[in-house]
Design a protein around this motif. Structure first.
Motif, PDB file in Angstrom:
ATOM      1  N   PHE A   1       0.836  -1.195   0.000  1.00 18.87           N
ATOM      2  CA  PHE A   1       0.000   0.000   0.000  1.00 18.87           C
ATOM      3  C   PHE A   1       0.872   1.246   0.000  1.00 18.87           C
ATOM      4  O   PHE A   1       1.780   1.373   0.807  1.00 18.87           O
ATOM      5  N   VAL A   2       0.585   2.167  -0.922  1.00 22.69           N
ATOM      6  CA  VAL A   2       1.260   3.468  -0.968  1.00 22.69           C
ATOM      7  C   VAL A   2       0.189   4.529  -0.749  1.00 22.69           C
ATOM      8  O   VAL A   2      -0.707   4.703  -1.590  1.00 22.69           O
ATOM      9  N   ALA A   3       0.256   5.223   0.384  1.00 20.64           N
ATOM     10  CA  ALA A   3      -0.717   6.265   0.705  1.00 20.64           C
ATOM     11  C   ALA A   3      -0.490   7.472  -0.195  1.00 20.64           C
ATOM     12  O   ALA A   3       0.651   7.881  -0.431  1.00 20.64           O
ATOM     13  N   LEU A   4      -1.585   8.033  -0.691  1.00 22.01           N
ATOM     14  CA  LEU A   4      -1.498   9.215  -1.545  1.00 22.01           C
ATOM     15  C   LEU A   4      -2.092  10.454  -0.885  1.00 22.01           C
ATOM     16  O   LEU A   4      -1.508  11.529  -0.967  1.00 22.01           O
ATOM     17  N   GLU A   5      -3.271  10.307  -0.268  1.00 21.80           N
ATOM     18  CA  GLU A   5      -3.948  11.493   0.268  1.00 21.80           C
ATOM     19  C   GLU A   5      -4.857  11.112   1.425  1.00 21.80           C
ATOM     20  O   GLU A   5      -5.372   9.998   1.480  1.00 21.80           O
ATOM     21  N   ARG A   6      -5.048  12.054   2.338  1.00 22.48           N
ATOM     22  CA  ARG A   6      -5.996  11.860   3.438  1.00 22.48           C
ATOM     23  C   ARG A   6      -7.404  12.042   2.891  1.00 22.48           C
ATOM     24  O   ARG A   6      -7.662  12.927   2.082  1.00 22.48           O
ATOM     25  N   LEU A   7      -8.316  11.208   3.340  1.00 21.67           N
ATOM     26  CA  LEU A   7      -9.704  11.243   2.863  1.00 21.67           C
ATOM     27  C   LEU A   7     -10.355  12.602   3.087  1.00 21.67           C
ATOM     28  O   LEU A   7     -11.144  13.065   2.260  1.00 21.67           O
ATOM     29  N   ILE A   8     -10.011  13.253   4.173  1.00 19.08           N
ATOM     30  CA  ILE A   8     -10.611  14.543   4.502  1.00 19.08           C
ATOM     31  C   ILE A   8     -10.304  15.607   3.433  1.00 19.08           C
ATOM     32  O   ILE A   8     -11.048  16.574   3.278  1.00 19.08           O
ATOM     33  N   ASN A   9      -9.242  15.435   2.677  1.00 19.97           N
ATOM     34  CA  ASN A   9      -8.850  16.408   1.652  1.00 19.97           C
ATOM     35  C   ASN A   9      -9.512  16.168   0.301  1.00 19.97           C
ATOM     36  O   ASN A   9      -9.390  16.992  -0.606  1.00 19.97           O
ATOM     37  N   LEU A  10     -10.188  15.050   0.148  1.00 21.72           N
ATOM     38  CA  LEU A  10     -10.773  14.697  -1.146  1.00 21.72           C
ATOM     39  C   LEU A  10     -12.168  15.292  -1.283  1.00 21.72           C
ATOM     40  O   LEU A  10     -13.120  14.832  -0.667  1.00 21.72           O
ATOM     41  N   GLU A  11     -12.271  16.309  -2.099  1.00 22.82           N
ATOM     42  CA  GLU A  11     -13.558  16.939  -2.373  1.00 22.82           C
ATOM     43  C   GLU A  11     -13.697  17.121  -3.874  1.00 22.82           C
ATOM     44  O   GLU A  11     -12.710  17.004  -4.616  1.00 22.82           O
TER      45      GLU A  11
ATOM     46  N   GLY B   1     -13.585  18.208  -7.461  1.00 23.37           N
ATOM     47  CA  GLY B   1     -12.628  19.088  -8.124  1.00 23.37           C
ATOM     48  C   GLY B   1     -11.178  18.862  -7.720  1.00 23.37           C
ATOM     49  O   GLY B   1     -10.268  19.436  -8.306  1.00 23.37           O
ATOM     50  N   TYR B   2     -10.953  18.023  -6.710  1.00 26.75           N
ATOM     51  CA  TYR B   2      -9.585  17.727  -6.283  1.00 26.75           C
ATOM     52  C   TYR B   2      -8.811  17.146  -7.463  1.00 26.75           C
ATOM     53  O   TYR B   2      -9.317  16.328  -8.221  1.00 26.75           O
ATOM     54  N   ARG B   3      -7.551  17.584  -7.589  1.00 22.79           N
ATOM     55  CA  ARG B   3      -6.677  17.065  -8.657  1.00 22.79           C
ATOM     56  C   ARG B   3      -5.237  17.238  -8.204  1.00 22.79           C
ATOM     57  O   ARG B   3      -4.797  18.330  -7.891  1.00 22.79           O
ATOM     58  N   GLN B   4      -4.494  16.114  -8.167  1.00 18.02           N
ATOM     59  CA  GLN B   4      -3.095  16.156  -7.722  1.00 18.02           C
ATOM     60  C   GLN B   4      -2.313  15.044  -8.400  1.00 18.02           C
ATOM     61  O   GLN B   4      -2.822  13.945  -8.599  1.00 18.02           O
ATOM     62  N   VAL B   5      -1.065  15.348  -8.738  1.00 18.28           N
ATOM     63  CA  VAL B   5      -0.172  14.369  -9.361  1.00 18.28           C
ATOM     64  C   VAL B   5       0.752  13.797  -8.290  1.00 18.28           C
ATOM     65  O   VAL B   5       1.282  14.535  -7.456  1.00 18.28           O
ATOM     66  N   PHE B   6       0.943  12.477  -8.342  1.00 18.19           N
ATOM     67  CA  PHE B   6       1.830  11.774  -7.417  1.00 18.19           C
ATOM     68  C   PHE B   6       2.804  10.924  -8.223  1.00 18.19           C
ATOM     69  O   PHE B   6       2.430  10.328  -9.225  1.00 18.19           O
ATOM     70  N   ARG B   7       4.043  10.877  -7.774  1.00 24.76           N
ATOM     71  CA  ARG B   7       5.041  10.003  -8.396  1.00 24.76           C
ATOM     72  C   ARG B   7       5.136   8.742  -7.541  1.00 24.76           C
ATOM     73  O   ARG B   7       5.469   8.815  -6.359  1.00 24.76           O
ATOM     74  N   VAL B   8       4.814   7.599  -8.164  1.00 25.38           N
ATOM     75  CA  VAL B   8       4.797   6.319  -7.462  1.00 25.38           C
ATOM     76  C   VAL B   8       5.503   5.288  -8.333  1.00 25.38           C
ATOM     77  O   VAL B   8       5.112   5.075  -9.483  1.00 25.38           O
ATOM     78  N   ALA B   9       6.540   4.680  -7.793  1.00 19.30           N
ATOM     79  CA  ALA B   9       7.269   3.612  -8.485  1.00 19.30           C
ATOM     80  C   ALA B   9       7.665   4.022  -9.907  1.00 19.30           C
ATOM     81  O   ALA B   9       7.495   3.261 -10.858  1.00 19.30           O
ATOM     82  N   GLY B  10       8.153   5.241 -10.056  1.00 15.28           N
ATOM     83  CA  GLY B  10       8.619   5.715 -11.355  1.00 15.28           C
ATOM     84  C   GLY B  10       7.532   6.169 -12.301  1.00 15.28           C
ATOM     85  O   GLY B  10       7.811   6.520 -13.441  1.00 15.28           O
ATOM     86  N   ARG B  11       6.278   6.171 -11.844  1.00 17.09           N
ATOM     87  CA  ARG B  11       5.155   6.613 -12.678  1.00 17.09           C
ATOM     88  C   ARG B  11       4.558   7.879 -12.094  1.00 17.09           C
ATOM     89  O   ARG B  11       4.573   8.078 -10.883  1.00 17.09           O
ATOM     90  N   GLU B  12       3.979   8.693 -12.965  1.00 18.50           N
ATOM     91  CA  GLU B  12       3.194   9.830 -12.508  1.00 18.50           C
ATOM     92  C   GLU B  12       1.732   9.442 -12.576  1.00 18.50           C
ATOM     93  O   GLU B  12       1.226   9.088 -13.638  1.00 18.50           O
ATOM     94  N   LEU B  13       1.063   9.497 -11.419  1.00 18.22           N
ATOM     95  CA  LEU B  13      -0.350   9.162 -11.335  1.00 18.22           C
ATOM     96  C   LEU B  13      -1.140  10.421 -11.008  1.00 18.22           C
ATOM     97  O   LEU B  13      -0.697  11.253 -10.219  1.00 18.22           O
TER      98      LEU B  13
END
Length: 99
Positions: free
Chosen positions: A2-12, A14-26
């Motif tokens: 499991f790789v945590a990306l964001e806290r549930l409280i922040n997800l509303e 229109g939310y949009r964020q890029v994360f780098r995970v295992a060499g990929r941009e998600l």
């Protein structure tokens, strides 16, 4: 793993964020109250989707205007490959991805 990306409280809406995970941009987005996790690249030619426009359930690549249905991931214009979706995983108060 499991790789945590964001806290549930922040997800509303229109939310949009890029994360780098295992060499990929998600790209994590919230559309119609549902979190979606996709590759941050258009399958047309690899342009980033973080700046893509969004109308209802359609994502439009900012670079070439290719539109994708966010229910199926299928391109609505031409023979472009579909978006790559990742299954979101919940652990405690966090949303993430299982690799």
């Amino acid at each position: 793993m499991f790789v945590a990306l964001e806290r549930l409280i922040n997800l509303e809406e229109g939310y949009r964020q890029v994360f780098r995970v295992a060499g990929r941009e998600l790209l994590l987005m919230v559309v119609e109250q549902q979190p979606l996790l996709i590759d941050n690249r258009c399958p047309h030619i690899g342009a980033p989707l973080a700046n893509a426009s969004l109308q209802a359930n359609t994502l439009c690549c900012a670079r070439h205007g290719v539109r994708f249905d966010l229910q199926s991931g299928q391109a609505l214009d031409g023979q472009c490959p579909a978006l790559t979706f990742y299954r979101v995983v919940y652990e405690g108060d966090r949303l993430g991805v299982d690799l």
